[in-house]
Design a protein around this motif. Sequence first.
Motif, PDB file in Angstrom:
ATOM      1  N   ASN A 174       0.796  -1.233   0.000  1.00 45.15           N
ATOM      2  CA  ASN A 174       0.000   0.000   0.000  1.00 45.15           C
ATOM      3  C   ASN A 174       0.824   1.274   0.000  1.00 45.15           C
ATOM      4  O   ASN A 174       0.331   2.323  -0.403  1.00 45.15           O
ATOM      5  N   THR A 175       2.044   1.203   0.476  1.00 44.78           N
ATOM      6  CA  THR A 175       2.790   2.452   0.659  1.00 44.78           C
ATOM      7  C   THR A 175       4.094   2.506  -0.133  1.00 44.78           C
ATOM      8  O   THR A 175       4.799   3.505  -0.088  1.00 44.78           O
TER       9      THR A 175
ATOM     10  N   THR B 163       9.489  16.374  -1.440  1.00 46.44           N
ATOM     11  CA  THR B 163       8.919  15.130  -0.911  1.00 46.44           C
ATOM     12  C   THR B 163       9.782  14.514   0.200  1.00 46.44           C
ATOM     13  O   THR B 163       9.309  13.636   0.910  1.00 46.44           O
TER      14      THR B 163
ATOM     15  N   ASP C 208      14.780   9.802   5.374  1.00 47.75           N
ATOM     16  CA  ASP C 208      13.835  10.019   4.280  1.00 47.75           C
ATOM     17  C   ASP C 208      13.349   8.705   3.641  1.00 47.75           C
ATOM     18  O   ASP C 208      12.738   8.705   2.586  1.00 47.75           O
ATOM     19  N   PHE C 209      13.629   7.589   4.308  1.00 42.96           N
ATOM     20  CA  PHE C 209      13.043   6.307   3.867  1.00 42.96           C
ATOM     21  C   PHE C 209      11.737   6.016   4.603  1.00 42.96           C
ATOM     22  O   PHE C 209      11.041   5.065   4.280  1.00 42.96           O
ATOM     23  N   PHE C 210      11.417   6.808   5.623  1.00 36.47           N
ATOM     24  CA  PHE C 210      10.202   6.538   6.400  1.00 36.47           C
ATOM     25  C   PHE C 210       8.983   7.122   5.701  1.00 36.47           C
ATOM     26  O   PHE C 210       8.982   8.296   5.314  1.00 36.47           O
ATOM     27  N   ASN C 211       7.945   6.315   5.591  1.00 41.69           N
ATOM     28  CA  ASN C 211       6.685   6.803   5.031  1.00 41.69           C
ATOM     29  C   ASN C 211       5.843   7.468   6.107  1.00 41.69           C
ATOM     30  O   ASN C 211       6.118   7.332   7.308  1.00 41.69           O
ATOM     31  N   HIS C 212       4.799   8.166   5.645  1.00 42.39           N
ATOM     32  CA  HIS C 212       3.944   8.940   6.549  1.00 42.39           C
ATOM     33  C   HIS C 212       2.675   8.180   6.912  1.00 42.39           C
ATOM     34  O   HIS C 212       2.105   7.483   6.082  1.00 42.39           O
TER      35      HIS C 212
ATOM     36  N   PHE D  71       6.225   4.000  10.658  1.00 50.33           N
ATOM     37  CA  PHE D  71       5.827   5.271  10.050  1.00 50.33           C
ATOM     38  C   PHE D  71       6.288   6.441  10.896  1.00 50.33           C
ATOM     39  O   PHE D  71       6.429   6.321  12.112  1.00 50.33           O
TER      40      PHE D  71
ATOM     41  N   TYR E 274       4.457  13.356   8.836  1.00 49.90           N
ATOM     42  CA  TYR E 274       4.987  14.555   8.156  1.00 49.90           C
ATOM     43  C   TYR E 274       4.261  15.826   8.624  1.00 49.90           C
ATOM     44  O   TYR E 274       4.602  16.911   8.200  1.00 49.90           O
TER      45      TYR E 274
ATOM     46  N   PHE F 238       0.799  11.471  -2.809  1.00 45.84           N
ATOM     47  CA  PHE F 238       0.002  10.309  -2.385  1.00 45.84           C
ATOM     48  C   PHE F 238      -1.154  10.789  -1.514  1.00 45.84           C
ATOM     49  O   PHE F 238      -1.207  11.962  -1.144  1.00 45.84           O
TER      50      PHE F 238
ATOM     51  N   ILE G 244      -4.010   9.359   1.807  1.00 45.20           N
ATOM     52  CA  ILE G 244      -4.258   8.315   2.801  1.00 45.20           C
ATOM     53  C   ILE G 244      -5.766   8.082   2.868  1.00 45.20           C
ATOM     54  O   ILE G 244      -6.513   9.026   3.183  1.00 45.20           O
TER      55      ILE G 244
HETATM   56  C1  LIG Z   1      10.252  10.834   2.526  1.00 48.52           C
HETATM   57  S1  LIG Z   1       9.787   9.801   1.223  1.00 48.52           S
HETATM   58  C2  LIG Z   1       9.491   8.268   2.042  1.00 48.52           C
HETATM   59  C3  LIG Z   1      10.218   7.112   1.414  1.00 48.52           C
HETATM   60  C4  LIG Z   1       9.829   6.785   0.011  1.00 48.52           C
HETATM   61  N1  LIG Z   1       8.663   5.927  -0.009  1.00 48.52           N
HETATM   62  C5  LIG Z   1      10.963   6.109  -0.738  1.00 48.52           C
HETATM   63  O1  LIG Z   1      10.764   5.088  -1.368  1.00 48.52           O
HETATM   64  O2  LIG Z   1      12.052   6.638  -0.715  1.00 48.52           O
HETATM   65  C6  LIG Z   1       8.209  10.444   0.855  1.00 48.52           C
HETATM   66  C7  LIG Z   1       7.535   9.778  -0.303  1.00 48.52           C
HETATM   67  O3  LIG Z   1       7.147   8.467   0.048  1.00 48.52           O
HETATM   68  C8  LIG Z   1       5.853   8.155  -0.431  1.00 48.52           C
HETATM   69  N2  LIG Z   1       4.959   7.942   0.732  1.00 48.52           N
HETATM   70  C9  LIG Z   1       5.153   8.350   2.000  1.00 48.52           C
HETATM   71  N3  LIG Z   1       4.175   7.924   2.804  1.00 48.52           N
HETATM   72  C10 LIG Z   1       3.319   7.232   2.033  1.00 48.52           C
HETATM   73  C11 LIG Z   1       2.088   6.566   2.274  1.00 48.52           C
HETATM   74  N4  LIG Z   1       1.544   6.487   3.485  1.00 48.52           N
HETATM   75  N5  LIG Z   1       1.464   5.982   1.227  1.00 48.52           N
HETATM   76  C12 LIG Z   1       1.995   6.035  -0.014  1.00 48.52           C
HETATM   77  N6  LIG Z   1       3.156   6.659  -0.314  1.00 48.52           N
HETATM   78  C13 LIG Z   1       3.816   7.251   0.695  1.00 48.52           C
HETATM   79  C14 LIG Z   1       5.421   9.340  -1.284  1.00 48.52           C
HETATM   80  O4  LIG Z   1       5.788   9.084  -2.603  1.00 48.52           O
HETATM   81  C15 LIG Z   1       6.248  10.466  -0.725  1.00 48.52           C
HETATM   82  O5  LIG Z   1       6.504  11.483  -1.661  1.00 48.52           O
END
Ligand SMILES: C[S@@+](CC[C@H](N)C(=O)[O-])C[C@H]1O[C@@H](n2cnc3c(N)ncnc32)[C@H](O)[C@@H]1O
Length: 439
Positions: free
Chosen positions: A52-53, A199, A229-233, A265, A268, A282, A284
């Motif tokens: 999903n993310t 981003t 910056d690998f952490f998703n939100h 997670f 942000y 993206f 939620i």
């Molecule tokens: C700081 S980066 C997080 C890491 C990123 N997913 C990666 O592969 O490097 C932020 C980007 O991750 C993705 N992202 C973050 N949180 C997400 C979520 N809950 N669902 C889908 N995409 C997400 C979006 O593309 C966003 O612009």
Amino acid sequence: MGRVLRMRKRKKKNPKPDLYKNSTLEYVELVKWMKELGWKPTCKLVSSYFQNTGRGMIAKENIFAGSTIAKIPYRLLITVKTVLESKIGWIFSRHKFFTTQQVLSVFLVWERHLGEFSTWNKYINCLPKTFSCPAYCNNIDWLPSNLKEKTKDIQNNILKTYHAVVNIIDKKKCDHCNTFLSSIFAYEMYSWAWCIVSTRAVYLCPSTILQSYVLLSDENNLALAPYIDFFNHNCCAEVKAYIVESEGIYQIETLIPFSKNSEIFINYGPLSNDRLFIDYGFIIPSNIQDIVSFSYDNVLDAVNEIIPSNKYINEYRCRFLKEKKLFTDVSCHADGLSWDCQALIFVFSCPPDVKIEEIKRSIFSNKFKNHSWDIICRVVKVIINKKLNEYEKESSELMIKHGEITKMYGECFTFVRGLLGEHIKLLNKCALSLETEKK
Ligand SMILES: C[S@@+](CC[C@H](N)C(=O)[O-])C[C@H]1O[C@@H](n2cnc3c(N)ncnc32)[C@H](O)[C@@H]1O
């Protein structure tokens, strides 16, 4: 059955998730490079792909509330200071104003150009090459009007800051490979870098480490933080992120626990789906921070429809609205209306003979007489119905354009459709909550 056999049998029945195998080579190289520079992980986490993310971080052990999930030393942060001390820092030595995002974007284009000669190569290799943010689309004509306007503003800003950089580099060449800087700083590269910063950059409280000797037109509070910056939100995640000056690090703590094998997670910020989509590309589903905004005209038209005799609002009421900035957050959420929205409709719909003091009393005590609340709800229902029609129409128009757009902007298109669907869901929930509140 012996112990070993029993364990093997259990393993076969509950195979270990394959999640960790997903770490990309780029991520492994990044971590190796960071360790060489003295970085140490604070928890057992690893990068993985989630359905999903997308790419994110997974816990390899239970993570407790209060754990520090990452500590990044200053030297591994890319800040304005990093850029100024680099070989491309001269661009910003002119007596001109730059934005923090512009400075960081220039640096990324430059370091990407240097390739394996860049100190930051392992980090650059991990960065996405494309985005689902609307600002990264060449053609935005297909977007619903509201999104199109906001995207156009961002794209204009990217273009303006790009031209300012191009004017400075003029006919200079790269002293590394003798290529004209103007071809290294192609617009496509700059807009890629711009999207990387919007981003992925983290917000830092301006502090001594960020001191810089460049003229900035905004606050110097952005940094790229490899690994973080690998952490998703997630809107439900709770974190504390801050600089520890005495240790020379930026760190991030989770205030909620995560179990082993689940995605970790961060948060942000309290962002609606509109903001998430425009800034990060993206959305939620059922985002607890989601809102649908109403314009001044949406409200005024609906009041005129419910009370056709209310043709104007007097000077005192106008001044009061401006002073209290009651146009700032005119919106609804799944559980009702924003305070600004209630107040604005109330001011617009009050009969002309009601004194401004009485209006203020009702607004600040947040207590409306039954009759007034009834009018507020009727006005909102008109706005909601109009918005629902608008979103349904935009959704079906989008489906007509479906084929050509998905070919070009598949992911972005899916998010736009999802966004409209979320807006429709939220408006219906809000209408329902007003019904119950009235009873
Ligand atoms: C700081 S980066 C997080 C890491 C990123 N997913 C990666 O592969 O490097 C932020 C980007 O991750 C993705 N992202 C973050 N949180 C997400 C979520 N809950 N669902 C889908 N995409 C997400 C979006 O593309 C966003 O612009």
